[in-house]
Design an enzyme around this catalytic site. Sequence first.
Site, PDB file in Angstrom:
ATOM      1  N   ILE A 119      79.212 -16.883 -26.260  1.00 44.45           N
ATOM      2  CA  ILE A 119      80.201 -15.803 -26.186  1.00 44.45           C
ATOM      3  C   ILE A 119      81.611 -16.367 -26.000  1.00 44.45           C
ATOM      4  CG2 ILE A 119      80.865 -13.681 -24.946  1.00 44.45           C
ATOM      5  CD1 ILE A 119      78.036 -13.212 -24.181  1.00 44.45           C
ATOM      6  N   THR A 120      81.705 -17.637 -25.618  1.00 45.32           N
ATOM      7  CA  THR A 120      82.992 -18.281 -25.322  1.00 45.32           C
ATOM      8  C   THR A 120      83.920 -18.260 -26.541  1.00 45.32           C
ATOM      9  OG1 THR A 120      81.868 -19.753 -23.765  1.00 45.32           O
ATOM     10  CG2 THR A 120      84.062 -20.419 -24.492  1.00 45.32           C
ATOM     11  N   HIS A 176      85.489 -13.759 -35.583  1.00 38.80           N
ATOM     12  CA  HIS A 176      85.711 -12.866 -34.438  1.00 38.80           C
ATOM     13  C   HIS A 176      87.180 -12.956 -34.062  1.00 38.80           C
ATOM     14  CE1 HIS A 176      84.847 -10.479 -30.988  1.00 38.80           C
ATOM     15  NE2 HIS A 176      85.078 -11.432 -30.111  1.00 38.80           N
TER      16      HIS A 176
END
Length: 322
Positions: A119-120, A176
């Site tokens: 998720i980093t 993202h």
Amino acid sequence: MARDKIALIGSGQIGGTLAHLVGLKELGDVVLFDIAEGVPQGKALDIAESSPVDGFDSKLTGANSYEAIEGARVVIVTAGVPRKPGMSRDDLLSINLKVMEQVGAGIKKYAPDAFVICITNPLDAMVWALQKASGLPAKKVVGMAGVLDSARFRYFLADEFNVSVEDVTAFVLGGHGDTMVPLVKYSTVAGIPLPDLVKMGWTSQARLDEIVDRTRNGGAEIVNLLKTGSAFYAPASSAIAMAESYLKDKKRVVPVAAHLNGEYGVKDMYVGVPVVIGDKGVERIVEIELAGKDKEAFDKSVAAVQGLVEACKKIAPDLLGR
């Protein structure tokens, strides 16, 4: 039968929320890891003390040693620092790359058979680095991005049409970040494509364009409102959906940052695409035909990710040999 072990690397807002969700859903026992002494232990104890109220029996422990994650079936990585005012992209990359190298080494030694969800941020570059550092098969290392971005898109659409979020399907591809690609053509309400809903008078193209832009800036909108942090409830829920599909072999079709090796014309990079997640990890990459503006936007997104990965290679050239 022993419960599955789920290791959470990083005990910040997302890590704590993940631990609580694992308990509530009884997905397994939790190990919260963090380098800050006392933090994972305190959060684990706090959540464990909620178990009699919420009625779950998952065991939660906090740890400062990677030994504690030994044998984990799922590892979810949130460790790293957020971008702060005045910090350049390369500053953030440099700091979080070092974190990914340390985390990757810990996973390689103690949980080499795990399914790993990163998720980093910057996500697409960090998951690439984490896979290289851990040496795990690419199909067992993914990034959480598309599930969250698609959830935001779905929520905004459901709100616009005043319908249940359960009846809205939406896909967001690409990196993202603000180059992500919300696919209007493949997004539906009860099976009715969005372009048809425009023709039916449910909304206008201009309004749809506004929703697409809001989706692209969904994370920034929350940062601007909170002022002292970023989103953690929706990111945690998104990662849990991915973990659950793996643990229960649900074979859900979800958009994730997956390793591409020729699909979509992309080689050795992690980019957001739809995949099937089962108990083998990424079991299939769903290759949607992109054309026109969608193809242009996807290629632009891939180029942005490529820039991040190239910067990573310059900062940590030793990763390339792994």
